[in-house]
Design an enzyme around this catalytic site. Structure first.
Site, PDB file in Angstrom:
ATOM      1  N   MET A  68      43.198  19.736   9.550  1.00 53.94           N
ATOM      2  CA  MET A  68      42.660  20.638  10.559  1.00 53.94           C
ATOM      3  C   MET A  68      43.577  21.812  10.793  1.00 53.94           C
ATOM      4  O   MET A  68      44.634  21.668  11.375  1.00 53.94           O
ATOM      5  CB  MET A  68      42.461  19.890  11.860  1.00 53.94           C
ATOM      6  CG  MET A  68      41.056  19.415  11.954  1.00 53.94           C
ATOM      7  SD  MET A  68      40.469  19.635  13.582  1.00 53.94           S
ATOM      8  CE  MET A  68      40.925  18.065  14.178  1.00 53.94           C
ATOM      9  N   PRO A  69      43.175  22.976  10.346  1.00 53.15           N
ATOM     10  CA  PRO A  69      43.982  24.182  10.517  1.00 53.15           C
ATOM     11  C   PRO A  69      43.931  24.674  11.951  1.00 53.15           C
ATOM     12  O   PRO A  69      43.359  25.719  12.223  1.00 53.15           O
ATOM     13  CB  PRO A  69      43.346  25.173   9.550  1.00 53.15           C
ATOM     14  CG  PRO A  69      41.912  24.754   9.464  1.00 53.15           C
ATOM     15  CD  PRO A  69      41.911  23.252   9.645  1.00 53.15           C
ATOM     16  N   CYS A  70      44.502  23.936  12.859  1.00 56.07           N
ATOM     17  CA  CYS A  70      44.398  24.324  14.263  1.00 56.07           C
ATOM     18  C   CYS A  70      45.174  25.601  14.554  1.00 56.07           C
ATOM     19  O   CYS A  70      45.021  26.177  15.623  1.00 56.07           O
ATOM     20  CB  CYS A  70      44.830  23.179  15.168  1.00 56.07           C
ATOM     21  SG  CYS A  70      46.063  22.105  14.476  1.00 56.07           S
ATOM     22  N   HIS A  71      45.991  26.061  13.631  1.00 57.21           N
ATOM     23  CA  HIS A  71      46.708  27.315  13.865  1.00 57.21           C
ATOM     24  C   HIS A  71      45.756  28.498  13.767  1.00 57.21           C
ATOM     25  O   HIS A  71      46.106  29.606  14.143  1.00 57.21           O
ATOM     26  CB  HIS A  71      47.847  27.468  12.855  1.00 57.21           C
ATOM     27  CG  HIS A  71      47.393  27.490  11.437  1.00 57.21           C
ATOM     28  ND1 HIS A  71      47.165  26.343  10.696  1.00 57.21           N
ATOM     29  CD2 HIS A  71      47.111  28.525  10.611  1.00 57.21           C
ATOM     30  CE1 HIS A  71      46.771  26.698   9.478  1.00 57.21           C
ATOM     31  NE2 HIS A  71      46.720  28.006   9.403  1.00 57.21           N
ATOM     32  N   ARG A  72      44.545  28.253  13.260  1.00 55.69           N
ATOM     33  CA  ARG A  72      43.567  29.335  13.167  1.00 55.69           C
ATOM     34  C   ARG A  72      42.698  29.412  14.409  1.00 55.69           C
ATOM     35  O   ARG A  72      41.704  30.119  14.431  1.00 55.69           O
ATOM     36  CB  ARG A  72      42.677  29.149  11.932  1.00 55.69           C
ATOM     37  CG  ARG A  72      43.458  29.225  10.629  1.00 55.69           C
ATOM     38  CD  ARG A  72      42.526  29.294   9.433  1.00 55.69           C
ATOM     39  NE  ARG A  72      43.313  29.229   8.195  1.00 55.69           N
ATOM     40  CZ  ARG A  72      43.021  28.388   7.194  1.00 55.69           C
ATOM     41  NH1 ARG A  72      41.991  27.578   7.270  1.00 55.69           N
ATOM     42  NH2 ARG A  72      43.767  28.388   6.118  1.00 55.69           N
TER      43      ARG A  72
END
Length: 118
Positions: A68-72
């Site tokens: 999960m690219p939660c930095h996006r």
DNA sequence: CGGGTGACTTTAC
DNA sequence: CGTAAAGCCACCC
């Protein structure tokens, strides 16, 4: 698909609203490379537009999931409000800059990088 | 059921 | 740009 997954290893919480979680998962994973979206948009797409907080809560619970690219995911102003929840306060920004995202001060240029789920 | 908390948002000053 | 407050919904005690 997943029920009662250990979304948080340190603090295993009981997920009751699996539907909302599932949607957040799905949407976040769809964010393309070099793009960002906001909590509000995710919340709205997931069916809870009035509760963008829940998105942050969901991401926090799933922060350890590398898929999960939660930095996006940024807030309405393009600020990285969740950066302190990463390994280091600068990691989130570095990840985005590494994808070609240009910052204006401490904010992302949403006009260029905002992505909306369909 | 009530009180506290929160990776949000919007309006107001 | 800063803080405050209200609205919001789910989790925890």
């Amino acid at each position: 698909m997943n029920n009662k997954v250990e979304y948080s290893k340190k603090n295993p919480i009981s997920i009751k609203n699996e539907d909302f979680f599932n949607k957040v998962y799905q949407i976040v994973r769809q964010i393309p490379y070099g793009k960002v979206t906001t909590y509000g948009i995710i919340a709205e797409t997931a069916g809870m537009k009035s509760s963008a907080r829940m998105v942050g809560w969901a991401l926090n619970a799933a922060a350890y999931d590398k898929t999960m690219p939660c930095h996006r995911v940024v807030n309405r102003n393009g600020e990285l409000t969740g950066k302190m929840y990463f390994a280091t306060p600068t990691l989130m920004r570095e990840l985005l800059e590494n994808e070609g995202v240009v910052f204006i001060g401490d904010r992302v240029d949403l006009k260029k990088y905002l992505w909306k789920p369909r």
